[in-house]
Design a protein around this motif. Structure first.
Motif, PDB file in Angstrom:
ATOM      1  N   GLU A 172      29.100  59.527 -97.231  1.00 63.35           N
ATOM      2  CA  GLU A 172      29.668  59.381 -95.889  1.00 63.35           C
ATOM      3  C   GLU A 172      30.738  60.460 -95.768  1.00 63.35           C
ATOM      4  O   GLU A 172      31.698  60.479 -96.536  1.00 63.35           O
ATOM      5  CB  GLU A 172      30.287  57.991 -95.706  1.00 63.35           C
ATOM      6  CG  GLU A 172      30.986  57.840 -94.346  1.00 63.35           C
ATOM      7  CD  GLU A 172      31.598  56.463 -94.116  1.00 63.35           C
ATOM      8  OE1 GLU A 172      30.861  55.466 -94.006  1.00 63.35           O
ATOM      9  OE2 GLU A 172      32.841  56.380 -94.045  1.00 63.35           O
ATOM     10  N   ARG A 226      31.747  59.372 -90.577  1.00 67.99           N
ATOM     11  CA  ARG A 226      32.709  58.460 -89.946  1.00 67.99           C
ATOM     12  C   ARG A 226      33.541  59.249 -88.946  1.00 67.99           C
ATOM     13  O   ARG A 226      34.045  60.327 -89.280  1.00 67.99           O
ATOM     14  CB  ARG A 226      33.613  57.830 -91.004  1.00 67.99           C
ATOM     15  CG  ARG A 226      34.431  56.677 -90.446  1.00 67.99           C
ATOM     16  CD  ARG A 226      35.184  55.904 -91.504  1.00 67.99           C
ATOM     17  NE  ARG A 226      35.254  54.508 -91.103  1.00 67.99           N
ATOM     18  CZ  ARG A 226      36.085  53.612 -91.630  1.00 67.99           C
ATOM     19  NH1 ARG A 226      36.917  53.966 -92.586  1.00 67.99           N
ATOM     20  NH2 ARG A 226      36.080  52.371 -91.201  1.00 67.99           N
ATOM     21  N   HIS A 261      29.687  55.802 -88.444  1.00 68.18           N
ATOM     22  CA  HIS A 261      30.631  54.718 -88.738  1.00 68.18           C
ATOM     23  C   HIS A 261      31.896  54.919 -87.907  1.00 68.18           C
ATOM     24  O   HIS A 261      32.471  56.009 -87.915  1.00 68.18           O
ATOM     25  CB  HIS A 261      30.959  54.809 -90.240  1.00 68.18           C
ATOM     26  CG  HIS A 261      31.784  53.711 -90.795  1.00 68.18           C
ATOM     27  ND1 HIS A 261      32.126  53.659 -92.129  1.00 68.18           N
ATOM     28  CD2 HIS A 261      32.352  52.618 -90.245  1.00 68.18           C
ATOM     29  CE1 HIS A 261      32.859  52.585 -92.354  1.00 68.18           C
ATOM     30  NE2 HIS A 261      33.017  51.938 -91.220  1.00 68.18           N
ATOM     31  N   VAL A 291      27.789  51.650 -87.395  1.00 68.70           N
ATOM     32  CA  VAL A 291      28.539  50.701 -88.211  1.00 68.70           C
ATOM     33  C   VAL A 291      29.854  50.391 -87.499  1.00 68.70           C
ATOM     34  O   VAL A 291      30.637  51.295 -87.208  1.00 68.70           O
ATOM     35  CB  VAL A 291      28.836  51.279 -89.616  1.00 68.70           C
ATOM     36  CG1 VAL A 291      29.631  50.270 -90.451  1.00 68.70           C
ATOM     37  CG2 VAL A 291      27.539  51.669 -90.317  1.00 68.70           C
TER      38      VAL A 291
END
Ligand code: FNR
Ligand code: 8K6
Length: 347
Positions: A172, A226, A261, A291
């Motif tokens: 990520e 993210r 995310h 997410v």
């Protein structure tokens, strides 16, 4: 009430998660003096292997990315070996784990890497001092040159390759919370007048170059990002930021990432320029796996998933307080409440 969290979720042809509860990335500052993950860290992650996916604490891609003490790295052989021990322990317990790749940009401090430049999008300092190191105040960064940017992109890609060597299931990219990639994505920190600044397309360029370089090394199925469209942490707000994320998210959707995310501490926060919550905004502009995170309980998170507000739920602080969080939720048992004193040790 939480049964939907226990349905498997197929991210793509490569990865299927056994449930929809993710462990959010949580910096613990417990790596050794060479930023190598320890046995205690392997044990800590292995105890949480019932999560559908663990996202590791943010892990620096190179020395000048460090802004906090004892945060692990993924750039030396020793660090890769330390992470191998962690990923083996998680896999032995049936879990999956992604590495979160981090460069703090202007939130870095030369105290940690023996001096030298602090790099950011522009020479705009963040105010305040380093948490846990209050005597260190942030310094004005150097605006990354085109050569610096090329080096950073290639070091992100190398760290992703190192993560695969260390046995991670994917990575990520930390594009959130006011760190380096996020510094390019907000007007507060990006005042550049070259092809990395001024317009949404230009301001998204660095993030997309990092994403593409990592996809080229390890594949889109194993790559996630993210993002924090709402500026609130290490970052000042500017309503023009909306246009940057309006450009970035559809570009990301073309790339078939494992997921996107949200980066937020409390998803009840509303941002004027996003017309509400970060998760609602992301849902509008990003049609793929999302997410959600930010002060959810299993119950409120399950309800949000039932209402299609997002697809997977990341849980942060409650996972610090409850190594057996997933089992407790499954069995309908009460969870221990988190408090900051729990950061002092790895349980
Ligand atoms: C965090 N968070 C965080 N986020 C991130 O992207 N990388 C990180 O390394 C960390 N580290 C971290 C440490 C600690 C102690 C806290 C409390 C938080 C943010 C975290 O992933 C999550 O988004 C928030 O904690 C909100 O989720 P919860 O805790 O309300 O479930
Ligand atoms: C990503 C690395 C972070 C290292 C330390 C994290 C500190 C966590 C702080 C706890 C929660 C603070 C919430 C701040 C949100 C601001 C909302 C206006």
């Amino acid at each position: 009430m939480t049964a939907n969290l226990f349905q498997p979720y197929t991210l793509n042809h490569t990865l299927t998660l056994t449930n929809k509860i993710l462990m959010a990335p949580l910096t613990r500052c417990m790596a050794d003096e060479n930023l190598v993950p320890t046995q205690a860290m392997a044990d800590y992650y292995a105890r949480r292997a019932e999560a559908g996916l663990i996202i590791s604490e943010a892990t620096i891609i190179r020395p000048d990315g460090q802004g906090y003490p004892n945060t692990p790295g993924l750039f030396s052989t020793e660090q890769i070996q330390g992470w191998q021990n962690v990923t083996q322990a998680v896999h032995a317990n049936g879990g999956k784990i992604f590495a979160q790749l981090w460069h703090t940009g202007r939130v870095a401090h030369p105290h940690f890497f023996g001096g030298g430049d602090v790099l950011s999008a522009s020479a705009q300092a963040v105010e305040g001092s380093v948490p846990r190191m209050r005597e260190l105040t942030y310094q004005t960064p150097k605006a990354a040159t085109l050569e610096d940017i090329e080096g950073l992109v290639s070091d992100y890609a190398q760290a992703a390759a190192n993560a695969m060597e260390a046995g991670f299931d994917g990575v990520e990219i930390h594009g959130a919370n006011g760190y380096l990639i996020d510094q390019f994505l907000h007007y507060d920190s990006n005042r550049r007048d070259d092809e990395y600044g001024q317009t949404p397309e230009n301001m998204s360029r660095f993030a997309l170059e990092v994403v593409d370089a990592i996809i080229a090394r390890i594949g889109a199925d194993r790559t996630a990002l993210r993002v924090s469209p709402g500026a609130y942490f290490n970052m000042g707000t500017d309503a023009r930021d909306r246009a940057v994320f309006d450009y970035l998210l559809p570009e990301l959707a073309k790339r078939n990432l494992a997921y996107v995310h949200a980066g937020i501490f409390d998803d009840a926060m509303e941002f004027d320029y996003l017309d509400g919550r970060v998760s609602s905004y992301l849902r509008k502009v990003y049609p793929k796996t999302l997410v959600g995170v930010g002060s959810y309980s299993a119950e409120t998170g399950a309800a949000a998933i039932a209402e299609s507000k997002f697809d997977l739920l990341a849980i942060g602080r409650p996972f610090i307080a409850n190594p057996d969080y997933v089992a407790k939720v499954r069995n309908g048992e009460a969870v221990v409440e988190y408090n900051d004193a729990m950061l002092a040790e790895l349980v």
